[in-house]
Design a protein around this motif. Structure first.
Motif, PDB file in Angstrom:
ATOM      1  N   MET A  27       5.629 -13.579  25.133  1.00 11.70           N
ATOM      2  CA  MET A  27       6.073 -14.216  23.909  1.00 11.70           C
ATOM      3  C   MET A  27       5.602 -13.396  22.705  1.00 11.70           C
ATOM      4  N   ILE A  28       6.443 -13.255  21.730  1.00 11.84           N
ATOM      5  CA  ILE A  28       6.134 -12.480  20.537  1.00 11.84           C
ATOM      6  C   ILE A  28       5.371 -13.365  19.551  1.00 11.84           C
ATOM      7  N   ASP A  29       4.280 -12.840  19.042  1.00 13.55           N
ATOM      8  CA  ASP A  29       3.431 -13.583  18.119  1.00 13.55           C
ATOM      9  C   ASP A  29       3.968 -13.444  16.696  1.00 13.55           C
ATOM     10  N   ILE A  30       4.126 -14.554  15.983  1.00 12.31           N
ATOM     11  CA  ILE A  30       4.672 -14.546  14.627  1.00 12.31           C
ATOM     12  C   ILE A  30       3.738 -13.837  13.651  1.00 12.31           C
ATOM     13  N   GLU A  31       2.414 -13.959  13.863  1.00  9.85           N
ATOM     14  CA  GLU A  31       1.468 -13.291  12.972  1.00  9.85           C
ATOM     15  C   GLU A  31       1.578 -11.766  13.099  1.00  9.85           C
ATOM     16  N   LEU A  32       1.778 -11.284  14.314  1.00 13.35           N
ATOM     17  CA  LEU A  32       1.933  -9.846  14.531  1.00 13.35           C
ATOM     18  C   LEU A  32       3.212  -9.339  13.870  1.00 13.35           C
ATOM     19  N   LEU A  33       4.292 -10.083  14.010  1.00 17.24           N
ATOM     20  CA  LEU A  33       5.549  -9.685  13.374  1.00 17.24           C
ATOM     21  C   LEU A  33       5.424  -9.687  11.855  1.00 17.24           C
ATOM     22  N   THR A  34       4.720 -10.666  11.322  1.00 17.44           N
ATOM     23  CA  THR A  34       4.520 -10.729   9.880  1.00 17.44           C
ATOM     24  C   THR A  34       3.688  -9.548   9.403  1.00 17.44           C
ATOM     25  N   LEU A  35       2.670  -9.197  10.145  1.00 16.49           N
ATOM     26  CA  LEU A  35       1.846  -8.036   9.795  1.00 16.49           C
ATOM     27  C   LEU A  35       2.670  -6.752   9.843  1.00 16.49           C
ATOM     28  N   ILE A  36       3.472  -6.589  10.859  1.00 15.66           N
ATOM     29  CA  ILE A  36       4.341  -5.408  10.961  1.00 15.66           C
ATOM     30  C   ILE A  36       5.335  -5.378   9.805  1.00 15.66           C
ATOM     31  N   PHE A  37       5.861  -6.540   9.436  1.00  8.92           N
ATOM     32  CA  PHE A  37       6.799  -6.634   8.322  1.00  8.92           C
ATOM     33  C   PHE A  37       6.141  -6.205   7.018  1.00  8.92           C
ATOM     34  N   ILE A  38       4.927  -6.683   6.770  1.00  8.39           N
ATOM     35  CA  ILE A  38       4.222  -6.337   5.535  1.00  8.39           C
ATOM     36  C   ILE A  38       3.885  -4.850   5.502  1.00  8.39           C
ATOM     37  N   MET A  39       3.456  -4.297   6.621  1.00  4.23           N
ATOM     38  CA  MET A  39       3.152  -2.862   6.688  1.00  4.23           C
ATOM     39  C   MET A  39       4.416  -2.034   6.475  1.00  4.23           C
ATOM     40  N   SER A  40       5.512  -2.473   7.042  1.00  4.41           N
ATOM     41  CA  SER A  40       6.778  -1.773   6.885  1.00  4.41           C
ATOM     42  C   SER A  40       7.262  -1.852   5.439  1.00  4.41           C
ATOM     43  N   LEU A  41       7.065  -2.993   4.812  1.00  2.00           N
ATOM     44  CA  LEU A  41       7.445  -3.162   3.415  1.00  2.00           C
ATOM     45  C   LEU A  41       6.625  -2.224   2.524  1.00  2.00           C
ATOM     46  N   PHE A  42       5.331  -2.132   2.776  1.00  2.00           N
ATOM     47  CA  PHE A  42       4.470  -1.232   2.010  1.00  2.00           C
ATOM     48  C   PHE A  42       4.910   0.219   2.194  1.00  2.00           C
ATOM     49  N   ALA A  43       5.201   0.609   3.419  1.00  2.00           N
ATOM     50  CA  ALA A  43       5.651   1.983   3.687  1.00  2.00           C
ATOM     51  C   ALA A  43       6.977   2.260   2.991  1.00  2.00           C
ATOM     52  N   GLU A  44       7.850   1.275   2.943  1.00  2.00           N
ATOM     53  CA  GLU A  44       9.147   1.449   2.288  1.00  2.00           C
ATOM     54  C   GLU A  44       8.979   1.657   0.782  1.00  2.00           C
ATOM     55  N   VAL A  45       8.094   0.897   0.168  1.00  2.00           N
ATOM     56  CA  VAL A  45       7.868   1.030  -1.273  1.00  2.00           C
ATOM     57  C   VAL A  45       7.282   2.409  -1.597  1.00  2.00           C
ATOM     58  N   VAL A  46       6.314   2.848  -0.805  1.00  2.00           N
ATOM     59  CA  VAL A  46       5.714   4.163  -1.012  1.00  2.00           C
ATOM     60  C   VAL A  46       6.766   5.259  -0.836  1.00  2.00           C
ATOM     61  N   ALA A  47       7.587   5.146   0.202  1.00  2.00           N
ATOM     62  CA  ALA A  47       8.635   6.142   0.452  1.00  2.00           C
ATOM     63  C   ALA A  47       9.688   6.128  -0.651  1.00  2.00           C
ATOM     64  N   LEU A  48       9.981   4.959  -1.187  1.00  2.00           N
ATOM     65  CA  LEU A  48      10.967   4.870  -2.267  1.00  2.00           C
ATOM     66  C   LEU A  48      10.488   5.618  -3.503  1.00  2.00           C
ATOM     67  N   PHE A  49       9.234   5.410  -3.893  1.00  2.00           N
ATOM     68  CA  PHE A  49       8.708   6.121  -5.049  1.00  2.00           C
ATOM     69  C   PHE A  49       8.659   7.630  -4.804  1.00  2.00           C
ATOM     70  N   ALA A  50       8.294   8.031  -3.601  1.00  2.00           N
ATOM     71  CA  ALA A  50       8.273   9.464  -3.273  1.00  2.00           C
ATOM     72  C   ALA A  50       9.687  10.043  -3.306  1.00  2.00           C
ATOM     73  N   TYR A  51      10.658   9.288  -2.813  1.00  2.00           N
ATOM     74  CA  TYR A  51      12.045   9.750  -2.785  1.00  2.00           C
ATOM     75  C   TYR A  51      12.596   9.906  -4.203  1.00  2.00           C
ATOM     76  N   VAL A  52      12.351   8.925  -5.055  1.00  2.00           N
ATOM     77  CA  VAL A  52      12.835   9.001  -6.439  1.00  2.00           C
ATOM     78  C   VAL A  52      12.184  10.164  -7.175  1.00  2.00           C
ATOM     79  N   ARG A  53      10.894  10.361  -6.962  1.00  2.00           N
ATOM     80  CA  ARG A  53      10.189  11.483  -7.589  1.00  2.00           C
ATOM     81  C   ARG A  53      10.762  12.817  -7.099  1.00  2.00           C
ATOM     82  N   ARG A  54      11.048  12.902  -5.798  1.00  2.00           N
ATOM     83  CA  ARG A  54      11.591  14.135  -5.219  1.00  2.00           C
ATOM     84  C   ARG A  54      12.993  14.428  -5.765  1.00  2.00           C
ATOM     85  N   ILE A  55      13.820  13.398  -5.884  1.00  2.00           N
ATOM     86  CA  ILE A  55      15.175  13.574  -6.440  1.00  2.00           C
ATOM     87  C   ILE A  55      15.087  14.059  -7.888  1.00  2.00           C
ATOM     88  N   ARG A  56      14.187  13.467  -8.653  1.00  2.00           N
ATOM     89  CA  ARG A  56      14.022  13.877 -10.051  1.00  2.00           C
ATOM     90  C   ARG A  56      13.605  15.341 -10.130  1.00  2.00           C
TER      91      ARG A  56
END
Length: 110
Positions: free
Chosen positions: A1-30
């Motif tokens: 069975m998949i644990d909801i707390e683990l999925l939430t933690l993975i979601f938050i970590m993925s969200l943080f990585a996405e935000v960091v990558a977005l800022f890096a991508y925009v800076r690189r495009i500029r």
């Protein structure tokens, strides 16, 4: 069975990585647009004066995903920056797919 707390933690970590990558991508495009404009170079055969012109042009993103188009660029520094921008773009796409899967899993569990 998949644990909801683990999925939430993975979601938050993925969200943080996405935000960091977005800022890096925009800076690189500029930096790409500024470098090409300063040196009088083109990006895939087109000249962009601003980042907004680049965002509007969908063919830039098609060419960015094409590794063969990047290899045709003559300037080495521009080619290197295009390759790293391509990696960031692909990372954001994959991370977006992970978001969809995680949201579906969290929704199905709760």
């Amino acid at each position: 069975m998949i644990d909801i707390e683990l999925l939430t933690l993975i979601f938050i970590m993925s969200l943080f990585a996405e935000v960091v990558a977005l800022f890096a991508y925009v800076r690189r495009i500029r930096k790409l647009v500024e470098y090409a404009h300063r040196k009088g170079l083109t990006l895939f055969g087109r000249k962009y004066k601003t980042v907004y012109e680049l965002y509007i042009d969908i063919s830039f993103f098609n060419n960015l995903l094409s590794a063969t188009q990047i290899q045709k660029e003559e300037d080495q520094l521009l080619r290197k920056n295009l390759i790293s921008t391509r990696r960031l773009f692909i990372f954001q796409f994959i991370n977006g797919l992970i978001f969809v899967v995680l949201i579906a899993l969290i929704g199905a569990i709760t």
